[in-house]
Write a protein that holds these residues in place. Structure first.
Motif, mmCIF file in Angstrom:
data_model
loop_
_atom_site.group_PDB
_atom_site.id
_atom_site.type_symbol
_atom_site.label_atom_id
_atom_site.label_comp_id
_atom_site.label_asym_id
_atom_site.label_seq_id
_atom_site.Cartn_x
_atom_site.Cartn_y
_atom_site.Cartn_z
ATOM 1 N N ARG A 1 0.841 -1.198 0.000
ATOM 2 C CA ARG A 1 0.000 0.000 0.000
ATOM 3 C C ARG A 1 0.881 1.254 0.000
ATOM 4 N NH1 ARG A 1 -1.510 3.650 3.268
ATOM 5 N NH2 ARG A 1 -0.633 2.687 5.115
ATOM 6 N N ILE A 2 1.910 1.224 0.854
ATOM 7 C CA ILE A 2 2.825 2.362 0.914
ATOM 8 C C ILE A 2 3.559 2.512 -0.422
ATOM 9 C CG2 ILE A 2 4.946 3.210 1.997
ATOM 10 C CD1 ILE A 2 3.903 1.984 4.635
ATOM 11 N N GLN A 3 3.993 1.399 -0.995
ATOM 12 C CA GLN A 3 4.682 1.430 -2.285
ATOM 13 C C GLN A 3 3.736 1.949 -3.373
ATOM 14 O OE1 GLN A 3 6.188 -2.374 -3.530
ATOM 15 N NE2 GLN A 3 7.433 -1.513 -5.165
ATOM 16 N N TYR A 4 2.477 1.522 -3.355
ATOM 17 C CA TYR A 4 1.486 1.977 -4.329
ATOM 18 C C TYR A 4 1.277 3.492 -4.209
ATOM 19 C CZ TYR A 4 -3.080 2.571 -6.557
ATOM 20 O OH TYR A 4 -4.113 3.012 -7.331
ATOM 21 N N GLU A 5 1.114 3.968 -2.964
ATOM 22 C CA GLU A 5 0.924 5.409 -2.763
ATOM 23 C C GLU A 5 2.149 6.175 -3.251
ATOM 24 O OE1 GLU A 5 0.009 5.896 1.396
ATOM 25 O OE2 GLU A 5 -2.028 5.111 1.159
ATOM 26 N N SER A 6 3.322 5.605 -2.994
ATOM 27 C CA SER A 6 4.560 6.243 -3.461
ATOM 28 C C SER A 6 4.605 6.278 -4.982
ATOM 29 C CB SER A 6 5.758 5.486 -2.895
ATOM 30 O OG SER A 6 6.953 5.958 -3.433
ATOM 31 N N LEU A 7 4.209 5.177 -5.619
ATOM 32 C CA LEU A 7 4.214 5.126 -7.082
ATOM 33 C C LEU A 7 3.191 6.090 -7.673
ATOM 34 C CD1 LEU A 7 4.634 1.295 -7.744
ATOM 35 C CD2 LEU A 7 6.322 3.107 -8.163
ATOM 36 N N ILE A 8 2.030 6.205 -7.023
ATOM 37 C CA ILE A 8 1.017 7.156 -7.499
ATOM 38 C C ILE A 8 1.579 8.587 -7.414
ATOM 39 C CG2 ILE A 8 -1.208 8.203 -6.911
ATOM 40 C CD1 ILE A 8 -2.252 5.442 -6.323
ATOM 41 N N LYS A 9 2.277 8.857 -6.329
ATOM 42 C CA LYS A 9 2.886 10.174 -6.151
ATOM 43 C C LYS A 9 3.943 10.420 -7.228
ATOM 44 C CE LYS A 9 4.948 12.903 -2.454
ATOM 45 N NZ LYS A 9 5.472 12.880 -1.108
ATOM 46 N N VAL A 10 4.792 9.396 -7.479
ATOM 47 C CA VAL A 10 5.833 9.520 -8.514
ATOM 48 C C VAL A 10 5.174 9.703 -9.874
ATOM 49 C CG1 VAL A 10 7.649 8.250 -9.738
ATOM 50 C CG2 VAL A 10 7.614 8.289 -7.239
ATOM 51 N N GLN A 11 4.092 8.943 -10.127
ATOM 52 C CA GLN A 11 3.395 9.047 -11.408
ATOM 53 C C GLN A 11 2.820 10.451 -11.578
ATOM 54 O OE1 GLN A 11 0.023 6.459 -11.829
ATOM 55 N NE2 GLN A 11 -0.234 6.901 -14.001
ATOM 56 N N ALA A 12 2.232 10.960 -10.517
ATOM 57 C CA ALA A 12 1.663 12.314 -10.581
ATOM 58 C C ALA A 12 2.767 13.330 -10.843
ATOM 59 C CB ALA A 12 0.924 12.635 -9.302
ATOM 60 N N GLU A 13 3.898 13.165 -10.190
ATOM 61 C CA GLU A 13 5.020 14.085 -10.402
ATOM 62 C C GLU A 13 5.527 13.996 -11.833
ATOM 63 O OE1 GLU A 13 7.918 13.027 -7.430
ATOM 64 O OE2 GLU A 13 6.801 14.008 -5.815
ATOM 65 N N GLN A 14 5.618 12.757 -12.358
ATOM 66 C CA GLN A 14 6.120 12.577 -13.725
ATOM 67 C C GLN A 14 5.126 13.140 -14.739
ATOM 68 O OE1 GLN A 14 7.079 8.421 -14.110
ATOM 69 N NE2 GLN A 14 9.082 8.689 -13.093
ATOM 70 N N GLU A 15 3.827 12.936 -14.485
ATOM 71 C CA GLU A 15 2.827 13.503 -15.395
ATOM 72 C C GLU A 15 2.888 15.031 -15.369
ATOM 73 O OE1 GLU A 15 -0.963 11.792 -14.348
ATOM 74 O OE2 GLU A 15 -0.468 9.877 -15.291
ATOM 75 N N GLU A 16 3.083 15.581 -14.187
ATOM 76 C CA GLU A 16 3.215 17.036 -14.061
ATOM 77 C C GLU A 16 4.458 17.518 -14.801
ATOM 78 O OE1 GLU A 16 4.074 20.214 -10.556
ATOM 79 O OE2 GLU A 16 2.772 18.525 -10.055
ATOM 80 N N PHE A 17 5.541 16.752 -14.651
ATOM 81 C CA PHE A 17 6.783 17.096 -15.334
ATOM 82 C C PHE A 17 6.575 17.033 -16.841
ATOM 83 C CE2 PHE A 17 10.932 15.832 -17.112
ATOM 84 C CZ PHE A 17 11.680 16.948 -16.750
ATOM 85 N N ILE A 18 5.896 15.992 -17.336
ATOM 86 C CA ILE A 18 5.630 15.839 -18.772
ATOM 87 C C ILE A 18 4.740 16.995 -19.242
ATOM 88 C CG2 ILE A 18 4.421 14.418 -20.496
ATOM 89 C CD1 ILE A 18 5.472 11.962 -18.970
ATOM 90 N N ASP A 19 3.737 17.327 -18.447
ATOM 91 C CA ASP A 19 2.837 18.437 -18.809
ATOM 92 C C ASP A 19 3.642 19.729 -18.913
ATOM 93 O OD1 ASP A 19 0.632 16.829 -18.982
ATOM 94 O OD2 ASP A 19 -0.128 17.330 -16.971
ATOM 95 N N GLN A 20 4.575 19.946 -17.998
ATOM 96 C CA GLN A 20 5.397 21.164 -18.038
ATOM 97 C C GLN A 20 6.302 21.151 -19.257
ATOM 98 O OE1 GLN A 20 7.488 21.516 -14.367
ATOM 99 N NE2 GLN A 20 5.687 22.213 -13.235
ATOM 100 N N LEU A 21 6.828 19.979 -19.601
ATOM 101 C CA LEU A 21 7.690 19.881 -20.797
ATOM 102 C C LEU A 21 6.870 20.161 -22.046
ATOM 103 C CD1 LEU A 21 10.026 16.820 -20.227
ATOM 104 C CD2 LEU A 21 10.687 19.193 -20.393
ATOM 105 N N ILE A 22 5.677 19.668 -22.096
ATOM 106 C CA ILE A 22 4.825 19.885 -23.271
ATOM 107 C C ILE A 22 4.452 21.364 -23.359
ATOM 108 C CG2 ILE A 22 2.539 19.366 -24.242
ATOM 109 C CD1 ILE A 22 2.829 16.578 -23.231
ATOM 110 N N LEU A 23 4.197 21.967 -22.238
ATOM 111 C CA LEU A 23 3.825 23.390 -22.238
ATOM 112 C C LEU A 23 5.023 24.263 -22.598
ATOM 113 C CD1 LEU A 23 1.581 23.686 -19.074
ATOM 114 C CD2 LEU A 23 0.878 23.837 -21.452
ATOM 115 N N GLN A 24 6.199 23.879 -22.348
ATOM 116 C CA GLN A 24 7.404 24.641 -22.635
ATOM 117 C C GLN A 24 7.729 24.573 -24.118
ATOM 118 O OE1 GLN A 24 10.549 23.295 -20.167
ATOM 119 N NE2 GLN A 24 9.925 24.569 -18.456
ATOM 120 N N GLN A 25 7.317 23.650 -24.801
ATOM 121 C CA GLN A 25 7.687 23.544 -26.206
ATOM 122 C C GLN A 25 6.797 24.312 -27.032
ATOM 123 O OE1 GLN A 25 7.852 19.483 -27.273
ATOM 124 N NE2 GLN A 25 9.830 19.270 -26.403
#
Length: 130
Positions: free
Chosen positions: A106-130
């Motif tokens: 459960r802790i690992q899943y929550e951590s992965l969801i957090k990492v996924q959210a961070e990566q999606e945010e990072f991807i969204d920022q990269l897409i917006l920068q281009q």
């Protein structure tokens, strides 16, 4: 006749000469008959007691056999009880392990969801920068 009786000789009902008094002889015969009956009764009693002893020996053997069987059953029941207690302890340990693993996952899943959210945010920022 009285002379003979004083000398210890007697004449019975059959006019035979006897050394014992006819009355004493009759008592002796009666006692002999009673003794014969008593001996027969003792023999019968001996047979009954022998039969009783044989039956009680059989019963005692059966009781001993049942006693051993019940001891065996009791020991088997104890071993089954111990085996079930061990199995219950093993299952309890397994449940605890699974709970810990579930918590870890459960802790690992929550951590992965957090990492996924961070990566999606990072991807969204990269897409917006281009």
């Amino acid at each position: 006749m009285e002379d003979l009786e004083t000398k210890g000789l007697f004449i019975d009902d059959l006019q035979k000469l006897r050394v014992l008094d006819p009355e004493l002889m009759e008592q002796t015969e009666s006692l002999k008959d009673e003794c014969g009956g008593f001996v027969a009764q003792i023999g019968h009693f001996q047979k009954m007691t022998d039969g009783f002893i044989a039956i009680s020996d059989e019963v005692s053997k059966e009781v001993e056999k049942e006693k051993l069987a019940s001891l065996g059953a009791r020991n088997q029941l104890k071993s089954i009880t111990k085996a079930r207690e061990q199995e219950q302890q093993q299952l309890h340990s397994l449940v605890m392990e699974k709970k810990l693993e579930l918590e870890r996952l459960r802790i690992q899943y929550e951590s992965l969801i957090k990492v996924q959210a961070e990566q999606e945010e990072f991807i969204d920022q990269l897409i917006l920068q281009q």
